[in-house]
Write an enzyme that holds these catalytic residues in place. Structure first.
Site, mmCIF file in Angstrom:
data_model
loop_
_atom_site.group_PDB
_atom_site.id
_atom_site.type_symbol
_atom_site.label_atom_id
_atom_site.label_comp_id
_atom_site.label_asym_id
_atom_site.label_seq_id
_atom_site.Cartn_x
_atom_site.Cartn_y
_atom_site.Cartn_z
ATOM 1 N N ASP A 1 0.820 -1.201 0.000
ATOM 2 C CA ASP A 1 0.000 0.000 0.000
ATOM 3 C C ASP A 1 0.864 1.266 0.000
ATOM 4 O O ASP A 1 0.439 2.295 0.500
ATOM 5 C CB ASP A 1 -0.874 -0.028 1.273
ATOM 6 C CG ASP A 1 -2.178 0.710 1.077
ATOM 7 O OD1 ASP A 1 -2.460 1.086 -0.057
ATOM 8 O OD2 ASP A 1 -2.898 0.896 2.076
ATOM 9 N N CYS B 1 -26.005 -8.002 -6.021
ATOM 10 C CA CYS B 1 -27.277 -8.008 -5.294
ATOM 11 C C CYS B 1 -27.684 -6.607 -4.839
ATOM 12 O O CYS B 1 -28.840 -6.380 -4.469
ATOM 13 C CB CYS B 1 -27.168 -8.930 -4.081
ATOM 14 S SG CYS B 1 -26.008 -8.310 -2.849
ATOM 15 N N CYS C 1 -17.732 9.008 1.256
ATOM 16 C CA CYS C 1 -17.466 7.760 1.992
ATOM 17 C C CYS C 1 -16.942 8.065 3.408
ATOM 18 O O CYS C 1 -16.062 8.897 3.602
ATOM 19 C CB CYS C 1 -16.440 6.937 1.203
ATOM 20 S SG CYS C 1 -15.853 5.496 2.098
ATOM 21 N N CYS D 1 -20.159 -1.637 4.083
ATOM 22 C CA CYS D 1 -20.372 -2.293 2.779
ATOM 23 C C CYS D 1 -19.662 -3.636 2.729
ATOM 24 O O CYS D 1 -20.092 -4.552 2.020
ATOM 25 C CB CYS D 1 -19.961 -1.402 1.617
ATOM 26 S SG CYS D 1 -18.266 -0.840 1.649
HETATM 27 S S1 SF4 Z 1 -20.300 -6.320 -3.444
HETATM 28 FE FE1 SF4 Z 1 -22.340 -5.463 -3.128
HETATM 29 S S2 SF4 Z 1 -23.506 -6.039 -4.947
HETATM 30 FE FE2 SF4 Z 1 -21.680 -7.328 -4.903
HETATM 31 S S3 SF4 Z 1 -22.333 -9.203 -3.876
HETATM 32 FE FE3 SF4 Z 1 -21.434 -7.858 -2.313
HETATM 33 S S4 SF4 Z 1 -23.189 -6.699 -1.489
HETATM 34 FE FE4 SF4 Z 1 -23.883 -7.665 -3.422
HETATM 35 S S1 SF4 Z 2 -20.413 1.587 3.427
HETATM 36 FE FE1 SF4 Z 2 -18.510 1.481 2.210
HETATM 37 S S2 SF4 Z 2 -18.710 3.121 0.684
HETATM 38 FE FE2 SF4 Z 2 -20.264 3.471 2.271
HETATM 39 S S3 SF4 Z 2 -19.334 4.899 3.704
HETATM 40 FE FE3 SF4 Z 2 -18.902 2.844 4.469
HETATM 41 S S4 SF4 Z 2 -16.892 2.258 3.573
HETATM 42 FE FE4 SF4 Z 2 -17.687 4.038 2.429
#
Ligand code: SF4
Ligand code: SF4
Length: 318
Positions: free
Chosen positions: A133, A197, A220, A253
């Site tokens: 990194d 998804c 973000c 996420c």
């Molecule tokens: S990255 Fe997002 S869209 Fe892709 S499988 Fe995971 S949750 Fe679903």
């Molecule tokens: S869910 Fe993922 S894209 Fe959204 S604020 Fe958190 S780290 Fe950033």
């Protein structure tokens, strides 16, 4: 070294990576990025989605051709090192990303992979360079090219059946190892090839992931809590809790992804186990924290990237 090596050599070097603590290792041929991958990144920069991370725009030529990182580069050995899938903080406490609760991965992994690089150099009479990194290397793309995973709509590398809770570190070498096969044609081209998804898009508390997979980095929470300067932080609307209780990074996420399986996790190096004093922090602790407290709390940790002043400024927006 001009001789192409064999699959036994590739197996040997992967054993070295596993012995260094990687749970997965793969090999990609060092070559220029496909122009489609380079173009998407250039568009992201042109839209200024990198915010104040100006370094993201530097060294374009090198970023697009990893052979410029090392004279005679032939292979990129990509390693994945696990960090905890999730961490158990005091309920209600300001949230800290799981990767940041242990030791600083830059230092830990550089040391481990330098040993691997030295063994490769001695065995094959080549030269090698470790990147953790710290170089303009498109790690996720090369990891996908090396057959380790797929790129998700959430912009993360996903190892099917495990998830995205790992650090990516690489050794670029002039040894010519046979390359691994990517998991899909899309993965080979660095294109999104998860389940699509949309759960990550829906779960993102900041609306930072667009349905096409592009990320508004400036929205973000990882960017805002760690990278953004205080001028940006001070434009956030105080009354709406824009940080949704995140003080350092965001795992939402990653954790929302159904390709991530908490029950099937690789071993985590002791260095990346969360520090008890970080897990037990409360809002009251943050409010009363002195510089001496912060220095002691974050010594040798990735959290040092942010200053205490910055993190204290965030407390108004939790
Ligand atoms: S990255 Fe997002 S869209 Fe892709 S499988 Fe995971 S949750 Fe679903
Ligand atoms: S869910 Fe993922 S894209 Fe959204 S604020 Fe958190 S780290 Fe950033």
């Amino acid at each position: 070294m001009d001789t192409a090596l064999t699959s036994s050599d590739a197996a040997y070097v992967k054993r070295l990576c596993h012995a260094a603590g990687a749970f997965a290792a793969g090999i990609a041929c060092a070559q220029p990025l496909p122009s489609s991958v380079a173009d998407i990144y250039d568009s992201w920069l042109a839209l200024k989605r990198h915010g104040t991370m100006f370094y993201a725009g530097h060294h374009r030529q090198v970023r697009n051709d990893p052979r410029l990182l090392l004279d005679g580069a032939r292979s990129i050995i990509v390693c994945l090192f696990a960090y905890p899938h999730s961490i158990a903080q005091t309920p209600g406490a300001p949230l800290i990303a799981a990767y940041a609760a242990g030791r600083d991965y830059h230092k830990v992994l550089r040391k481990r992979l330098k040993h691997v690089a030295a063994l490769i150099d001695d065995t094959y009479h080549v030269s090698s360079r470790v990147c953790v990194d710290t170089a303009p290397l498109r790690e996720r793309f090369w990891a996908a090219r090396a057959g380790l995973g797929v790129i998700g709509l959430n912009n993360q590398l996903i190892v099917p059946g495990i998830g995205s809770n790992f650090f990516i570190a690489s050794v670029i070498t002039s040894a010519d190892f046979p390359a691994d096969t990517p998991l899909s044609p899309q993965a080979a081209q660095g294109m999104v090839s998860c389940l699509r998804c949309g759960r990550c898009v829906k779960a993102c508390p900041a609306g930072a992931i667009n349905p096409d997979g592009s990320c508004d980095t400036q929205k973000c929470l990882s960017y805002i809590t760690i990278e953004a300067d205080d001028d940006i932080v001070n434009t956030l609307p105080r009354h709406q809790s824009p940080l949704k209780n995140h003080i350092y990074g965001c795992d939402v996420c990653r954790l929302a992804c159904p390709m991530s399986h908490p029950e099937a996790q690789p071993a985590v190096l002791p260095d990346f186990s969360p520090r008890p004093q970080i897990l037990s922090l409360t809002l009251k602790d943050w409010l009363g924290m002195t510089h001496a407290d912060y220095d002691s709390l974050t010594a040798g940790s990735a959290m040092r990237r942010a200053s205490l002043l910055h993190l204290k400024a965030l407390l108004h927006f939790l």
